[in-house]
Design a protein around this motif. Sequence first.
Motif, PDB file in Angstrom:
ATOM      1  N   THR A  12       6.061  -4.918 -13.677  1.00  0.00           N
ATOM      2  CA  THR A  12       5.264  -3.692 -13.386  1.00  0.00           C
ATOM      3  C   THR A  12       6.212  -2.769 -12.556  1.00  0.00           C
ATOM      4  N   PHE A  13       5.938  -1.542 -12.666  1.00  0.00           N
ATOM      5  CA  PHE A  13       7.222  -0.595 -11.923  1.00  0.00           C
ATOM      6  C   PHE A  13       5.937   0.180 -10.948  1.00  0.00           C
ATOM      7  N   TRP A  14       6.846   0.251  -9.908  1.00  0.00           N
ATOM      8  CA  TRP A  14       6.208   0.871  -8.320  1.00  0.00           C
ATOM      9  C   TRP A  14       6.957   1.895  -7.865  1.00  0.00           C
ATOM     10  N   HIS A  15       6.220   3.009  -7.477  1.00  0.00           N
ATOM     11  CA  HIS A  15       6.933   4.126  -7.103  1.00  0.00           C
ATOM     12  C   HIS A  15       6.400   4.260  -5.676  1.00  0.00           C
ATOM     13  N   HIS A  16       7.310   4.626  -4.666  1.00  0.00           N
ATOM     14  CA  HIS A  16       6.782   4.833  -3.041  1.00  0.00           C
ATOM     15  C   HIS A  16       6.211   5.917  -3.151  1.00  0.00           C
ATOM     16  N   ARG A  17       5.115   5.994  -2.142  1.00  0.00           N
ATOM     17  CA  ARG A  17       4.233   7.309  -1.932  1.00  0.00           C
ATOM     18  C   ARG A  17       4.965   8.091  -1.254  1.00  0.00           C
TER      19      ARG A  17
ATOM     20  N   SER B  46       0.833  -1.162   0.165  1.00  0.00           N
ATOM     21  CA  SER B  46      -0.031   0.129   0.014  1.00  0.00           C
ATOM     22  C   SER B  46       0.797   1.382   0.008  1.00  0.00           C
ATOM     23  N   ASN B  47       2.045   1.354   0.185  1.00  0.00           N
ATOM     24  CA  ASN B  47       3.297   2.276   0.137  1.00  0.00           C
ATOM     25  C   ASN B  47       3.681   2.546  -0.935  1.00  0.00           C
ATOM     26  N   TRP B  48       3.238   1.727  -1.965  1.00  0.00           N
ATOM     27  CA  TRP B  48       3.884   1.920  -3.425  1.00  0.00           C
ATOM     28  C   TRP B  48       2.540   2.219  -4.646  1.00  0.00           C
ATOM     29  N   PHE B  49       2.738   2.848  -5.573  1.00  0.00           N
ATOM     30  CA  PHE B  49       1.632   2.763  -6.532  1.00  0.00           C
ATOM     31  C   PHE B  49       2.366   2.461  -7.997  1.00  0.00           C
ATOM     32  N   GLU B  50       1.465   1.966  -8.761  1.00  0.00           N
ATOM     33  CA  GLU B  50       2.004   1.516 -10.118  1.00  0.00           C
ATOM     34  C   GLU B  50       2.045   2.726 -10.863  1.00  0.00           C
ATOM     35  N   VAL B  51       3.282   2.550 -11.708  1.00  0.00           N
ATOM     36  CA  VAL B  51       3.613   3.630 -12.885  1.00  0.00           C
ATOM     37  C   VAL B  51       4.033   2.852 -14.126  1.00  0.00           C
ATOM     38  N   THR B  52       3.791   3.822 -15.023  1.00  0.00           N
ATOM     39  CA  THR B  52       4.254   3.056 -16.518  1.00  0.00           C
ATOM     40  C   THR B  52       5.686   3.607 -17.007  1.00  0.00           C
ATOM     41  N   ASP B  53       6.115   4.633 -16.214  1.00  0.00           N
ATOM     42  CA  ASP B  53       7.483   5.132 -16.711  1.00  0.00           C
ATOM     43  C   ASP B  53       8.345   5.358 -15.355  1.00  0.00           C
ATOM     44  N   PRO B  54       9.070   4.171 -15.242  1.00  0.00           N
ATOM     45  CA  PRO B  54       9.781   4.223 -14.060  1.00  0.00           C
ATOM     46  C   PRO B  54      10.738   5.239 -13.785  1.00  0.00           C
ATOM     47  N   LYS B  55      11.219   5.643 -12.654  1.00  0.00           N
ATOM     48  CA  LYS B  55      12.389   6.397 -12.073  1.00  0.00           C
ATOM     49  C   LYS B  55      13.221   5.610 -11.337  1.00  0.00           C
ATOM     50  N   ASP B  56      14.227   6.158 -11.147  1.00  0.00           N
ATOM     51  CA  ASP B  56      15.490   5.665 -10.504  1.00  0.00           C
ATOM     52  C   ASP B  56      14.914   5.394  -8.965  1.00  0.00           C
ATOM     53  N   GLY B  57      15.310   4.010  -8.599  1.00  0.00           N
ATOM     54  CA  GLY B  57      14.889   3.572  -7.238  1.00  0.00           C
ATOM     55  C   GLY B  57      13.544   3.115  -7.186  1.00  0.00           C
ATOM     56  N   ASP B  58      12.808   2.992  -8.382  1.00  0.00           N
ATOM     57  CA  ASP B  58      11.428   2.325  -8.433  1.00  0.00           C
ATOM     58  C   ASP B  58      11.508   0.852  -8.259  1.00  0.00           C
TER      59      ASP B  58
END
Length: 128
Positions: free
Chosen positions: A123-128, A61-73
């Motif tokens: 799948t790529f996930w970014h921290h909230r 729940s602390n992460w959300f899916e993204v389509t364009d990953p960033k460093d550290g995702d």
Amino acid sequence: MTPAQITEYIGMPWVSGEWDCWAFFRHCQATYYGRDVPAVDVDALDLRQVITTMETHDERSNWFEVTDPKDGDAVLMQRNRYPSHIGMWVNVDGGKVLHCAQGMGVVCQTRQALALDGWGLMTFWHHR
């Protein structure tokens, strides 16, 4: 992460419960991105337990899916139908996935190299 920082880890061996994909991911998140990702008590060799934990653990729940990953995702990878492996996106050479895999240890691979190793959907996930 810089290429020099990544190089320090390449080739380090995978060790179940000590330096597996989750332990390596946690280490990198804390060391380079200041994120305290919790330990997860799961047998890395029990694929069913890994899959269930990846889908149901509160940390998700602390992460959300993204389509364009960033460093550290986070990068969730699967070989079958469900995600069973985690790595981290790093912005080097057009983007790669840094991860610690059983039988390989720590590697940094392009999407194409991952596909050749049998890793399907990512799948790529970014921290909230």
